[in-house]
Motif scaffolding. Structure first.
Motif, mmCIF file in Angstrom:
data_model
loop_
_atom_site.group_PDB
_atom_site.id
_atom_site.type_symbol
_atom_site.label_atom_id
_atom_site.label_comp_id
_atom_site.label_asym_id
_atom_site.label_seq_id
_atom_site.Cartn_x
_atom_site.Cartn_y
_atom_site.Cartn_z
ATOM 1 N N GLN A 172 38.004 18.650 8.719
ATOM 2 C CA GLN A 172 38.636 17.720 7.766
ATOM 3 C C GLN A 172 39.056 18.528 6.545
ATOM 4 O OE1 GLN A 172 36.165 14.314 6.753
ATOM 5 N NE2 GLN A 172 34.987 14.553 8.620
ATOM 6 N N ASP A 173 40.091 18.078 5.862
ATOM 7 C CA ASP A 173 40.510 18.771 4.637
ATOM 8 C C ASP A 173 39.287 19.015 3.759
ATOM 9 O OD1 ASP A 173 43.026 18.516 5.620
ATOM 10 O OD2 ASP A 173 43.813 17.270 3.990
ATOM 11 N N GLN B 38 32.744 18.611 8.503
ATOM 12 C CA GLN B 38 33.876 19.147 7.748
ATOM 13 C C GLN B 38 34.168 20.597 8.118
ATOM 14 O OE1 GLN B 38 32.704 17.973 3.556
ATOM 15 N NE2 GLN B 38 34.840 17.341 3.528
ATOM 16 N N VAL C 202 37.721 20.731 0.112
ATOM 17 C CA VAL C 202 38.046 21.167 -1.241
ATOM 18 C C VAL C 202 36.952 22.114 -1.735
ATOM 19 C CG1 VAL C 202 38.588 20.459 -3.594
ATOM 20 C CG2 VAL C 202 39.175 18.958 -1.670
ATOM 21 N N LYS D 99 51.651 23.048 5.000
ATOM 22 C CA LYS D 99 50.327 22.557 4.629
ATOM 23 C C LYS D 99 49.530 23.619 3.861
ATOM 24 C CE LYS D 99 47.968 20.190 7.648
ATOM 25 N NZ LYS D 99 47.270 19.864 8.913
ATOM 26 N N VAL E 237 42.469 23.296 -1.755
ATOM 27 C CA VAL E 237 42.338 22.407 -0.603
ATOM 28 C C VAL E 237 42.648 23.205 0.661
ATOM 29 C CG1 VAL E 237 43.184 20.319 0.525
ATOM 30 C CG2 VAL E 237 43.034 20.418 -1.974
ATOM 31 N N SER F 202 42.389 24.553 10.020
ATOM 32 C CA SER F 202 42.420 25.941 9.560
ATOM 33 C C SER F 202 41.113 26.619 9.952
ATOM 34 C CB SER F 202 42.598 26.001 8.039
ATOM 35 O OG SER F 202 43.758 25.328 7.635
ATOM 36 N N VAL G 106 37.805 24.282 10.140
ATOM 37 C CA VAL G 106 37.929 23.163 9.204
ATOM 38 C C VAL G 106 38.329 21.913 9.986
ATOM 39 C CG1 VAL G 106 39.031 22.334 7.094
ATOM 40 C CG2 VAL G 106 38.648 24.792 7.416
ATOM 41 N N PRO H 145 43.298 22.864 4.453
ATOM 42 C CA PRO H 145 43.639 21.761 5.357
ATOM 43 C C PRO H 145 42.907 21.823 6.690
ATOM 44 C CG PRO H 145 45.432 23.349 5.266
ATOM 45 C CD PRO H 145 44.431 23.772 4.233
ATOM 46 N N ALA H 146 42.751 20.675 7.313
ATOM 47 C CA ALA H 146 42.118 20.579 8.630
ATOM 48 C C ALA H 146 42.848 21.461 9.627
ATOM 49 C CB ALA H 146 42.118 19.127 9.106
#
Length: 505
Positions: free
Chosen positions: A370-371, A95, A373, A25, A379, A384, A368, A381-382
């Protein structure tokens, strides 16, 4: 026996699959160190011992980019450059969550309990009541500062130069002042309570050992391995009579509005009020958890003061201009919030101390959810953990001319050298974060207690500068971590003349 032979490889396979999936990911984000398990544990060991070197390597290899590194906390995603400060600070909490990141870092769910993060009414206490009452507490705080320094720095209240465990003395002063702010007189004189609050930061940091346990074992492990729970019960025992008395008086006042009752202006009272508004039952243990959590600022205050005193001993040219400013602002004898708001040199000096001696290399930590940007298209990723590389921002020569040089009056624009473009048109206060200054966070989630901390730091350092002459042993140079016992020498200031700034050894 045969089952065990199959079980162990199966568990190892599952763990490897999870690790590989996580790496997959993150594959588009460049890496410092090893990527593949178990080799990335080598990187984790290196980061634990030389985090600063590895963060600087990440800045050199990926300027103005996002990169990752494996640590014992898992993968950290690190953003280089001020453009990402705005990205992260403006992101919605569903997010990017600062609370979840901090709770995970200190494993708060297993020490103070999930209510501290799920219902953080202590933040309301700090952001509203504490900040609004800085002025009303100033006189009492000043008295405690004087008393605390007289007690802790007694060996230096003579005409001869003395040194000693300066860091320990300053920790005693900071915990004394915090305890007064938390529960007032007379309990602020309790050495036991002051030690509990002084040690809270170190005790909570120990909870990071829980990361080595599976989640279902962490609560049990915290009770066996950590001293936090015992400390909380001790704090609760001390404050229980205060809570009972204040609840009784509150009920008394409600029954008779005309009755004049004592008004308590301290963290305990304001936390009780915040708890009531949040519809939380007030118990000694709950209040103890909130105050204990806030007491970690005591250590941050003492560390900042230690670095400030060290810089004054290394750069004595700043002492007299700061001293003159303090004396001018206090010429009527009143130690007030308004007087300290005018102390631009003292403010600038402390801001530079925090820039050069920041407690953390990385700031704006976010979990994080939700993913996410970033503006450069990266990007994240969730699940992280995302940070800004504040260390490199604070040493960026485009933002700070001669960034490796300590310039105490860097932010006093129009009067001293070193004022950056970003600060040339406005006098920056110690408590005001900017995109190029993240020591106290940035944006809506900047440290809620930064205004209180700024006034406490200025009050304590002002008293020290007015009370003592400061010098260092000849030949001792600047260190990133000052020697707490030998570097700084102090003596009682009996005259307004310039002191000797070097002590021959």
């Amino acid at each position: 026996m045969h089952g065990t032979h199959f079980l162990i490889p199966a568990v190892v396979s599952v763990l490897l699959c999870k690790a590989v999936f996580k790496i997959w990911k993150l594959r588009r984000i460049p890496t410092v160190g090893y990527t593949i398990p178990p080799l990335y544990y080598v990187t984790a060991f290196r980061y634990r011992k030389n985090a600063r070197i590895m963060v600087e390597e990440g800045q050199r290899r990926y300027p103005n980019q996002v990169w990752k590194i494996y640590t014992f906390d898992g993968w950290l995603i690190i953003a280089n450059g001020i453009k990402f400060v705005e990205d992260i600070s403006r992101a919605p909490e569903d997010q990017l969550s600062p609370g979840a990141s901090f709770a995970e870092y200190l494993q708060l769910d297993y020490t103070l309990g999930p209510e501290v993060t799920s219902n953080p009414y202590h933040i309301t206490t700090v952001r509203t009541s504490m900040t609004r009452n800085i002025g009303t507490q100033f006189e009492g705080t000043h008295r405690v500062v004087v008393s605390a320094f007289d007690e802790a720095f007694a060996p230096c209240l003579t005409e001869t130069w003395n040194s000693g465990p300066i860091g320990t003395w300053l920790a005693d002063v900071a915990s004394h002042v915090f305890t007064y702010q938390a529960i007032g007189f007379p309990l602020c004189e309790s050495r036991e309570l002051r030690e509990l609050f002084s040690n809270s930061g170190a005790e909570l940091q120990k909870a990071r050992v829980l990361l080595w346990f599976p989640a279902w074992l962490r609560l049990l492990a915290s009770h066996y391995l950590l001293g936090v729970h015992e400390a909380l019960y001790e704090v609760a025992k001390h404050i229980q009579p205060l809570i009972e008395e204040r609840e009784s008086r509150k009920n008394e006042k409600a029954a008779d509005n005309d009755k004049k009752l004592a008004i308590y202006e301290d963290i305990l009272t304001w936390t009780m009020e915040s708890a009531s508004k949040a519809d939380v039952e007030i118990t000694p243990l709950r209040m103890a958890k909130q105050i204990y959590f806030l007491s970690i600022t005591s250590r941050l205050l003492s560390e900042t003061l230690l670095n400030a005193v060290s810089e004054l001993s290394i750069h004595p040219e700043f002492i007299q201009p700061i001293r003159e400013e303090i004396e001018e602002c206090l010429k009527d004898g009143s130690w007030t919030k308004e007087a300290f708001a005018k102390m631009a040199r003292l403010d600038s000096f402390l801001r530079e101390v925090l820039r050069c001696h920041d407690f953390e290399l990385l700031h704006l930590g976010r979990k994080v959810l939700q993913d996410f940007v970033l503006t450069d298209g990266t990007v994240v990723p969730a699940n992280s953990t995302l940070f800004v590389n504040s260390h490199s921002i604070h040493l960026d020569s485009d933002l700070y001319p001669s960034p490796q040089e300590f310039q105490g009056f860097r932010y006093v624009c129009g009067e001293y050298r070193g004022c950056t473009t970003a600060t040339s048109s406005i006098q920056l206060a110690l408590a005001r974060p900017t995109v190029e200054y993240n020591a106290l966070g940035y944006g809506k989630h900047a440290c809620p207690g930064r205004f209180v901390a700024a006034y406490l730091l200025k009050t304590m350092l002002a008293h020290l500068i007015l009370t003592f002459d400061i010098c260092r042993a000849h030949g001792l140079g600047a260190e990133s971590r000052p020697d707490r016992s030998r570097e700084v020498f102090l003596r009682k200031r009996y005259s307004t003349g310039e002191p000797t700034h070097h002590l021959e050894t």
